[in-house]
Design an enzyme around this catalytic site. Sequence first.
Site, PDB file in Angstrom:
ATOM      1  N   GLU A   1      75.821  50.391  30.967  1.00 41.65           N
ATOM      2  CA  GLU A   1      74.953  50.558  29.804  1.00 41.65           C
ATOM      3  C   GLU A   1      74.230  51.910  29.884  1.00 41.65           C
ATOM      4  O   GLU A   1      73.914  52.519  28.868  1.00 41.65           O
ATOM      5  CB  GLU A   1      73.940  49.407  29.731  1.00 41.65           C
ATOM      6  CG  GLU A   1      73.390  49.160  28.340  1.00 41.65           C
ATOM      7  CD  GLU A   1      72.692  47.827  28.198  1.00 41.65           C
ATOM      8  OE1 GLU A   1      73.304  46.891  27.657  1.00 41.65           O
ATOM      9  OE2 GLU A   1      71.532  47.703  28.621  1.00 41.65           O
TER      10      GLU A   1
ATOM     11  N   LYS B   1      61.453  41.312  26.361  1.00 44.72           N
ATOM     12  CA  LYS B   1      60.576  42.468  26.161  1.00 44.72           C
ATOM     13  C   LYS B   1      60.156  42.574  24.693  1.00 44.72           C
ATOM     14  O   LYS B   1      58.999  42.755  24.369  1.00 44.72           O
ATOM     15  CB  LYS B   1      61.329  43.718  26.606  1.00 44.72           C
ATOM     16  CG  LYS B   1      60.552  44.989  26.574  1.00 44.72           C
ATOM     17  CD  LYS B   1      61.372  46.102  27.212  1.00 44.72           C
ATOM     18  CE  LYS B   1      60.944  47.454  26.707  1.00 44.72           C
ATOM     19  NZ  LYS B   1      61.771  48.541  27.214  1.00 44.72           N
TER      20      LYS B   1
ATOM     21  N   HIS C   1      91.777  37.904  48.715  1.00 52.76           N
ATOM     22  CA  HIS C   1      92.837  36.961  48.342  1.00 52.76           C
ATOM     23  C   HIS C   1      93.084  36.992  46.835  1.00 52.76           C
ATOM     24  O   HIS C   1      93.704  36.094  46.284  1.00 52.76           O
ATOM     25  CB  HIS C   1      92.451  35.548  48.778  1.00 52.76           C
ATOM     26  CG  HIS C   1      92.284  35.429  50.260  1.00 52.76           C
ATOM     27  ND1 HIS C   1      93.277  34.947  51.082  1.00 52.76           N
ATOM     28  CD2 HIS C   1      91.258  35.797  51.072  1.00 52.76           C
ATOM     29  CE1 HIS C   1      92.859  34.994  52.340  1.00 52.76           C
ATOM     30  NE2 HIS C   1      91.632  35.511  52.351  1.00 52.76           N
TER      31      HIS C   1
HETATM   32  C1  G6Q Z   1      68.701  46.588  28.874  1.00 53.81           C
HETATM   33  C2  G6Q Z   1      68.861  46.279  27.480  1.00 53.81           C
HETATM   34  C3  G6Q Z   1      69.153  44.829  27.164  1.00 53.81           C
HETATM   35  C4  G6Q Z   1      67.925  43.952  27.028  1.00 53.81           C
HETATM   36  C5  G6Q Z   1      68.337  42.662  26.329  1.00 53.81           C
HETATM   37  C6  G6Q Z   1      67.202  41.702  26.190  1.00 53.81           C
HETATM   38  O1  G6Q Z   1      68.382  47.660  29.312  1.00 53.81           O
HETATM   39  O2  G6Q Z   1      67.789  46.777  26.788  1.00 53.81           O
HETATM   40  O3  G6Q Z   1      70.041  44.230  28.058  1.00 53.81           O
HETATM   41  O4  G6Q Z   1      67.369  43.698  28.278  1.00 53.81           O
HETATM   42  O5  G6Q Z   1      68.878  42.968  25.080  1.00 53.81           O
HETATM   43  O6  G6Q Z   1      66.166  42.263  25.444  1.00 53.81           O
HETATM   44  P1  G6Q Z   1      64.769  41.567  25.347  1.00 53.81           P
HETATM   45  O7  G6Q Z   1      64.179  41.531  26.719  1.00 53.81           O
HETATM   46  O8  G6Q Z   1      63.965  42.396  24.402  1.00 53.81           O
HETATM   47  O9  G6Q Z   1      65.003  40.173  24.829  1.00 53.81           O
END
Ligand code: G6Q
Length: 554
Positions: free
Chosen positions: A361, A215, A392
């Site tokens: 989280e 992201k 098990h």
């Molecule tokens: C989830 C968090 C976290 C995130 C990762 C990857 O809610 O925000 O797990 O998805 O840190 O982040 P990027 O997608 O920005 O690389």
Amino acid sequence: MNLKQQVNMSFPNTNPTSTESWKKLKKLADNPSTLQKYFAGNPSRAKSYSISWEQFFVDYSKNHIDKEILDSLLKLAKETGLEDARAAYLGGKPINQTEGRSVLHTALRAAPESTIQVDGDNVVPEIYKVRNKIRSFSKSVIDGTRKSASGKPFTDIVNVGIGGSDLGPVMITEALAYYKNHLNVHFISNVDGDHVMEVLKRVNPETTLFVVVSKTFTTQETLSNAMTSKKWLVKAMGEQAVATHFVAVSTNLPAIKAFGIQPENVFPMNDWVGGRFSLWSAVGLSIALAVGPDHFEELLYGANQMDLHFASTPLAENIPVILALLTVWYTSFLGAQSEAVIPYTQYLHRLPAYLQQGIMESNGKSVDRNGAPVTYETGNIVWGEPGTNSQHAFFQLMHQGTKLIPAHFIGFKNPLHGNADHHDKLMANFFAQTEALMNGKNEAQVREELIKIGMRGEVLEKLVPFKIFTGNKPTTTLLIDKLTPKTLGALVAMYEHKIFVEGVVWNIYSYDQWGVELGKQLASVILNEFEGTQKAIHDFSTEQLLAHYKKDAS
Ligand code: G6Q
């Protein structure tokens, strides 16, 4: 606008301990009964505490509740403003107030004719534009019309991402393995160089497509793994292959361009989708590639069905609401520290790991929406493994240990491969375990059994205490018709809304994750030290460990 003003703007902010229902629940928790007594006193209990919805049957009667407790929990939901909060959440209000964002993973699976506004704009048309891009891209890779730099169809997909950009796609592709096509899908997440090397060892650069999912496009792990993969590809096929073999899912267009990914190979996402809730967005591209766009869209459709159920069903018959209130009851009133999720299908073997991120989280918070420390227990520990394997392994502790562990048992009426013999065995275990956890085995039953096998006297007496099961261990059973993309979508969405409801009742912010920042910051300080650009002062233990690391590194 300060945080408190923002809070007042659109989201309820009620200290749950100030409500009448909380005080009542505190008292009720002091007078526990047992599951065996609850059933003995109410022949219609199973029916009263079950919900039938679409392909789901949820039996929550084997939980430590009676009418008074359940009514008080439902009242607690009302008193903490759940209905207003739900409207704010689904209506795109900026309920993630510590990050100033809306929380709209539900918009990603909304029907095309819906209108969902963020800052005055309807976001649905843009969502469908991206969805169509996912559809046509994945179709072209699957049918081989999209070719590699050397003109071959792709055989392997490597998803490079971590956290929310990894766990959802991994969990879903594993869960839908039955629906998979010929493409082999791999995942690289850990910054551990051995992880990336083990995956690259298994794929051919000529026919491998990398999907870099981030992201922010600033995440250390993902950028390192993407760079290593790029170098590996360039070494085998030359620089020009990057344009054909790399696509990205991100909000950070300049960083993607700098990496060398073509603008037409970028799948955008929005900041109103949290990482751990993003598998429904372009983050799910690897899912669409693995199972095809039709199945991906069915997954989204199933999630949307659960959204509609959550949005409009009265609280007392609302599956995510009931499950969340049970968690609140166990966590904040009965002292449970954890809850187990036990899927009775190997396909869901990554579901507990996925839920660990989603739940822990989101609700692993100890400060309320006013910034004050909470005075009650919040988010619990989630863990689990598929049955029957887990029987098990850790079931001993569930049956005879000292901990209170409410458990979700998730099973399916129909197997996918039609192997009835195996499925009956699997499901016999599924039903037997919740029965055993609830009823246990008393001393008289143990004696009778031992006498039957010819045991007598001192030998028998010595063994009896170890063979008693107290029972009274709570479980919730989710019996679903069949594991399909649609039911899976609904199941995951059910947990998403459960997370939301818990956060509302606990008066915490579920959609930030500041707790993951400190470790990242310190890692960058230590990395600078390794690179010789900075010298930092550490505690004595860390100094000692760093000295050992440097000495022993070879
Ligand atoms: C989830 C968090 C976290 C995130 C990762 C990857 O809610 O925000 O797990 O998805 O840190 O982040 P990027 O997608 O920005 O690389």
